[in-house]
Design a protein around this motif. Structure first.
Motif, PDB file in Angstrom:
ATOM      1  N   LYS A 240       0.884  -1.270   0.353  1.00 10.05           N
ATOM      2  CA  LYS A 240       0.065  -0.556   0.008  1.00 10.05           C
ATOM      3  C   LYS A 240       0.589   1.258  -0.095  1.00 10.05           C
ATOM      4  N   THR A 241       1.749   1.029   0.831  1.00 13.56           N
ATOM      5  CA  THR A 241       2.383   2.308   0.842  1.00 13.56           C
ATOM      6  C   THR A 241       3.512   2.798  -0.090  1.00 13.56           C
ATOM      7  N   THR A 242       3.514   1.365  -0.724  1.00 13.95           N
ATOM      8  CA  THR A 242       4.611   1.627  -2.304  1.00 13.95           C
ATOM      9  C   THR A 242       4.073   2.226  -3.219  1.00 13.95           C
ATOM     10  N   LEU A 243       2.784   2.043  -3.354  1.00 10.45           N
ATOM     11  CA  LEU A 243       1.247   2.157  -4.578  1.00 10.45           C
ATOM     12  C   LEU A 243       1.720   4.300  -3.763  1.00 10.45           C
ATOM     13  N   ASN A 244       0.923   4.576  -2.781  1.00  9.89           N
ATOM     14  CA  ASN A 244       1.325   6.189  -2.024  1.00  9.89           C
ATOM     15  C   ASN A 244       2.945   6.406  -2.970  1.00  9.89           C
ATOM     16  N   ARG A 245       4.092   5.755  -2.899  1.00 12.01           N
ATOM     17  CA  ARG A 245       5.311   6.511  -2.990  1.00 12.01           C
ATOM     18  C   ARG A 245       5.524   7.093  -4.539  1.00 12.01           C
ATOM     19  N   ALA A 246       4.466   5.545  -5.255  1.00 12.29           N
ATOM     20  CA  ALA A 246       5.341   5.519  -6.724  1.00 12.29           C
ATOM     21  C   ALA A 246       3.303   6.693  -7.283  1.00 12.29           C
TER      22      ALA A 246
ATOM     23  N   PRO B 262       2.366  11.215   4.060  1.00 14.42           N
ATOM     24  CA  PRO B 262       2.995   9.569   4.188  1.00 14.42           C
ATOM     25  C   PRO B 262       2.570   9.366   5.901  1.00 14.42           C
ATOM     26  N   GLU B 263       2.397   7.830   5.886  1.00  3.50           N
ATOM     27  CA  GLU B 263       3.212   6.813   6.748  1.00  3.50           C
ATOM     28  C   GLU B 263       3.837   6.909   7.589  1.00  3.50           C
ATOM     29  N   GLY B 264       4.352   7.538   9.212  1.00  2.00           N
ATOM     30  CA  GLY B 264       4.930   7.783   9.906  1.00  2.00           C
ATOM     31  C   GLY B 264       5.154   9.275   9.264  1.00  2.00           C
TER      32      GLY B 264
ATOM     33  N   ASP C  57      -1.875   8.545   4.400  1.00  2.15           N
ATOM     34  CA  ASP C  57      -1.282   6.682   4.637  1.00  2.15           C
ATOM     35  C   ASP C  57      -1.316   6.547   5.873  1.00  2.15           C
ATOM     36  N   GLU C  58      -2.600   5.199   6.065  1.00  2.00           N
ATOM     37  CA  GLU C  58      -2.531   4.908   7.277  1.00  2.00           C
ATOM     38  C   GLU C  58      -2.548   6.323   8.468  1.00  2.00           C
ATOM     39  N   PRO C  59      -3.076   7.276   8.682  1.00  2.00           N
ATOM     40  CA  PRO C  59      -2.984   8.198   9.427  1.00  2.00           C
ATOM     41  C   PRO C  59      -3.833   8.344  11.029  1.00  2.00           C
ATOM     42  N   SER C  60      -4.490   7.051  11.288  1.00  2.00           N
ATOM     43  CA  SER C  60      -4.822   6.322  12.184  1.00  2.00           C
ATOM     44  C   SER C  60      -3.275   5.820  13.086  1.00  2.00           C
ATOM     45  N   LEU C  61      -2.430   5.310  12.627  1.00  2.00           N
ATOM     46  CA  LEU C  61      -1.565   4.615  13.155  1.00  2.00           C
ATOM     47  C   LEU C  61      -1.199   5.142  14.565  1.00  2.00           C
ATOM     48  N   GLY C  62      -1.303   4.559  15.345  1.00  2.00           N
ATOM     49  CA  GLY C  62      -0.758   5.186  16.705  1.00  2.00           C
ATOM     50  C   GLY C  62      -1.585   6.007  17.663  1.00  2.00           C
TER      51      GLY C  62
ATOM     52  N   GLU D 263     -16.232  19.217   2.334  1.00  2.00           N
ATOM     53  CA  GLU D 263     -15.691  20.596   1.475  1.00  2.00           C
ATOM     54  C   GLU D 263     -15.544  20.074   0.659  1.00  2.00           C
ATOM     55  N   GLY D 264     -14.928  19.056  -0.062  1.00  2.00           N
ATOM     56  CA  GLY D 264     -15.460  18.710  -1.823  1.00  2.00           C
ATOM     57  C   GLY D 264     -13.760  17.953  -2.277  1.00  2.00           C
ATOM     58  N   LEU D 265     -13.435  17.718  -0.886  1.00  2.00           N
ATOM     59  CA  LEU D 265     -11.561  17.139  -0.755  1.00  2.00           C
ATOM     60  C   LEU D 265     -12.031  15.955  -1.592  1.00  2.00           C
ATOM     61  N   SER D 266     -10.985  15.077  -2.883  1.00  2.00           N
ATOM     62  CA  SER D 266     -11.243  13.411  -2.661  1.00  2.00           C
ATOM     63  C   SER D 266     -10.121  12.976  -2.304  1.00  2.00           C
ATOM     64  N   ILE D 267     -10.235  11.563  -1.286  1.00  2.00           N
ATOM     65  CA  ILE D 267      -9.596  11.221  -0.881  1.00  2.00           C
ATOM     66  C   ILE D 267      -9.208  10.254  -1.084  1.00  2.00           C
ATOM     67  N   LEU D 268      -8.087   9.468  -0.996  1.00  2.00           N
ATOM     68  CA  LEU D 268      -7.224   8.161  -1.382  1.00  2.00           C
ATOM     69  C   LEU D 268      -7.732   7.555   0.432  1.00  2.00           C
ATOM     70  N   LEU D 269      -7.900   7.154   1.055  1.00  2.00           N
ATOM     71  CA  LEU D 269      -7.692   6.662   2.985  1.00  2.00           C
ATOM     72  C   LEU D 269      -6.942   5.184   2.300  1.00  2.00           C
ATOM     73  N   VAL D 270      -5.732   4.698   3.582  1.00  2.00           N
ATOM     74  CA  VAL D 270      -4.485   3.411   3.300  1.00  2.00           C
ATOM     75  C   VAL D 270      -5.135   3.209   4.833  1.00  2.00           C
ATOM     76  N   GLU D 271      -5.155   2.349   5.015  1.00  2.00           N
ATOM     77  CA  GLU D 271      -5.926   2.495   6.773  1.00  2.00           C
ATOM     78  C   GLU D 271      -5.649   0.317   7.043  1.00  2.00           C
ATOM     79  N   GLN D 272      -5.267   0.348   8.446  1.00  2.00           N
ATOM     80  CA  GLN D 272      -5.894  -0.786   8.770  1.00  2.00           C
ATOM     81  C   GLN D 272      -7.189  -1.111   9.532  1.00  2.00           C
ATOM     82  N   ASN D 273      -7.197   0.523   9.469  1.00  2.00           N
ATOM     83  CA  ASN D 273      -8.855   0.460  10.250  1.00  2.00           C
ATOM     84  C   ASN D 273     -10.133  -0.002   9.797  1.00  2.00           C
ATOM     85  N   VAL D 274     -10.133  -1.270   9.196  1.00  2.00           N
ATOM     86  CA  VAL D 274     -10.834  -1.398   8.666  1.00  2.00           C
ATOM     87  C   VAL D 274     -12.182  -1.430   8.389  1.00  2.00           C
ATOM     88  N   VAL D 275     -12.762  -1.224   9.652  1.00  2.00           N
ATOM     89  CA  VAL D 275     -14.026  -1.252   9.793  1.00  2.00           C
ATOM     90  C   VAL D 275     -14.498   0.493   9.360  1.00  2.00           C
TER      91      VAL D 275
END
Ligand SMILES: Nc1ncnc2c1ncn2[C@@H]1O[C@H](COP(=O)(O)OP(=O)(O)OP(=O)(O)O)[C@@H](O)[C@H]1O
Ligand SMILES: [Mg+2]
Lengths: 234, 324
Positions: free
Chosen positions: A40-46, A82-84, A158-163, A182-194
């Motif tokens: 997932k993170t590799t995808l975001n970095r690309a 980014p993650e981290g 990328d994993e904004p809820s980490l920690g 407010e109109g923003l498009s978002i690509l959300l990478v998460e471990q928090n599935v539910v």
């Protein structure tokens, strides 16, 4: 808005992504789920030009950005939190936020700063503090705030809820909904599935560098294949 | 050893020693009644502070490059030498006073540093720290020998009206070029600080220094920032060269005199710290001057080592180093 076709990428000889296909329409929240190490993170970095894809195509707002530099991608409005966090620990909170508008959003920098501080009052109290001395949750707010300073057209989180504590995670998802409102498009990478599926319109499940499962978020929630594909929910 | 004597209107006698290409105020005679100890001490102290300002400027460039690129710039002394030759040539061939030449030489040295990083050091090293280190060492060897071949080993000097000018302040006579050098060095350090603290480019430089990946996500290009930081560090040397020229000799070896001192200052002040470079520069200048006074020219440098060891024992990260 974003279209990814048969994307291959990796680190030197290590291929990580093996033909990812995904799309984000304007105004959508799209979740990307997957086990640790799925890519997932590799995808975001690309997507944000930090690593160069070996093949495939990335089209953002009608423009091919597959080979574009990371600066050109930022300038186009594809902003990656980014993650981290990767905030600047040796700079003050204020300087971190100002650098968010280094290439984009320069003209409305003061207005955007006021808006970010309105969203994150905690940051307003700590403008002069060195970012590295803030708590993990505050640093995450700063990373998102810094991303917003660039007036994103599409925001990658990328994993904004980490920690974050459950309470802060709750606040975070409220914020994501507000930004989307407010109109923003978002690509959300998460471990928090539910929670991710609850907020997203559509979702992709990535497994071993390829899309294993895709569909409307509501349908995926009840899909038994999600549980088998996703390690955390066996 | 050459000894110069100056007689001021009040019959104070100053002895200057020209040794190791440096001029030191060694003593003050008042009315032939013998040395006035407090005046000697004061003169040495102030002389140390003054020269420390220029040391600080040389160290500032070194600490900036270290802070951003995380490498020790082994070409620092050689590039100072190049800048001093440039200032000397401008004075000799064009008749430009070193002070008038300062902006020109500083800008030129910025270009040299920027180009050197962009086309040599950055290329050769491909971002690998070890390779950058070796690349700067290679640049130093090439420059030192090229200038030795071009100009020979002789020392050169310019004589401006200012070279031996003195200001009388109370019981002291201050060398005008050294006072100017001190003031200008601090002013340049202040400007550089303001640039780093208050401009977007300065923020970007600081950001890349600690978190290059985060910086790339803002659209900042670390390769450009590295070349810029290297250029600014070398521009400091251009300014320092012009400030030094009125009171120092120029030779292909002149860099060695300063570079060891500058390394000491950078470690002493805290690697990468601006205030550390300024305070460390003045501290080393004073130590050197007082060491020379109390221990003599040959034993004097021990003072620097003692202060260096003492500081690092008490604060291993240097005076202003991050305590982590
Ligand atoms: N810099 C790198 N060099 C080599 N391999 C890497 C590098 N970064 C990541 N990888 C490898 O690429 C694979 C995918 O990593 P990636 O970070 O994209 O996973 P992820 O899906 O984001 O995982 P997580 O949920 O733990 O964040 C992993 O096997 C990882 O070891
Ligand atoms: Mg990841």
């Amino acid at each position: 808005m974003l279209e990814v076709v048969d994307l291959h990428a990796g680190y030197g000889p290590f291929a990580v992504l093996h033909g990812i296909a995904l799309a984000v329409a304007a105004g959508e929240i799209v979740a990307v789920l997957g086990a640790n190490g799925a890519g997932k993170t590799t995808l975001n970095r690309a997507l944000s030009g930090l690593i160069r894809p070996t093949s495939g195509r990335i089209v953002f707002e009608g423009r091919d950005i597959t080979a574009a530099g990371h600066d050109a991608i930022v300038r186009a409005g594809l902003i990656h939190v980014p993650e981290g966090r990767k905030i600047f620990p040796n700079l003050t909170v204020r300087d971190n936020l100002l650098l968010g508008a280094y290439l984009r959003g320069r003209a409305h920098r003061a207005r955007n700063l006021a808006r970010v501080l309105d969203i994150f009052p905690r940051l307003a109290e700590r403008l002069g503090q060195l970012a590295g001395s803030m708590s993990g949750g505050e640093q995450q707010m700063l990373a998102i705030g810094r991303g917003l300073m660039a007036e994103p057209r599409l925001l990658i989180l990328d994993e904004p809820s980490l920690g974050l504590s459950p309470l802060l995670t709750e606040e975070l998802f409220t914020l994501i909904a507000r930004l989307h409102g407010e109109g923003l498009s978002i690509l959300l990478v998460e471990q928090n599935v539910v929670q991710s599926l609850a907020i997203a319109h559509r979702a992709y499940v990535v497994e071993h560098g390829a899309v294993a499962l895709a569909g409307a978020a509501g349908a995926l929630t009840d899909d038994p294949r999600l549980k088998s594909a996703y390690l955390g929910l066996a | 050893m050459e000894v110069f004597c100056f007689f001021s209107s009040e019959k104070k006698v100053f002895f200057f020693e020209k040794k190791k290409q440096k001029t030191f105020v060694r003593g003050v005679l008042r009315g032939h009644r013998g040395f006035v100890v407090t005046d000697i001490f004061l003169a040495a102290l102030i002389n140390g502070i003054l020269i420390g300002g220029v040391y600080a400027l040389v160290a500032l460039g070194l600490t900036l490059i270290y802070g951003v690129l995380h490498i020790v710039n082994f070409a620092h002394g050689s590039l100072l030498m190049v800048a001093m030759f440039a200032a000397w040539l401008l004075a000799e061939k064009v008749g430009l006073s070193p002070y008038a030449a300062l902006p020109v030489v500083a800008a030129g040295m910025f270009g040299v540093g920027w180009g050197l990083y962009r086309f040599v050091i950055g290329r050769v090293s491909r971002g690998e720290d070890r390779a950058i280190l070796l690349a700067t060492l290679g640049v130093a060897v090439v420059l030192d020998n090229a200038f030795l071949a071009m100009f020979g080993g002789d020392t050169r000097q310019i004589e401006t009206d200012l070279t031996f000018a003195m200001w009388e302040v109370g019981p002291l006579l201050l060398s005008v070029p050294k006072v100017i050098a001190f003031g200008a060095s601090l002013a340049i350090a202040g400007l550089l600080w303001a640039f780093m603290a208050l401009t977007d480019t300065g923020r970007a430089i600081r950001a890349v220094a600690k978190e290059p990946e985060g910086a790339r996500l803002m659209g900042i290009r670390p390769d450009r920032i590295f070349a810029l930081a290297y250029g600014i560090g070398i521009a400091c040397l251009g300014a320092a060269a012009c400030l030094l020229l009125p009171s120092f000799f120029v030779s292909p070896h002149v860099g060695n005199v300063f570079v060891l001192v500058a390394f000491t200052i950078v470690v002493l002040g805290g690697m990468g710290s601006f205030p550390g470079a300024v305070v460390g520069g003045i501290l080393i200048g004073v130590t050197e001057s007082l060491g020379g006074l109390f221990l003599g020219e040959s034993l004097g440098p021990i003072g620097i080592s003692l202060v260096f060891i003492a500081v690092l024992l008490l604060r291993p990260t240097g005076l202003f180093g991050a305590t982590r």
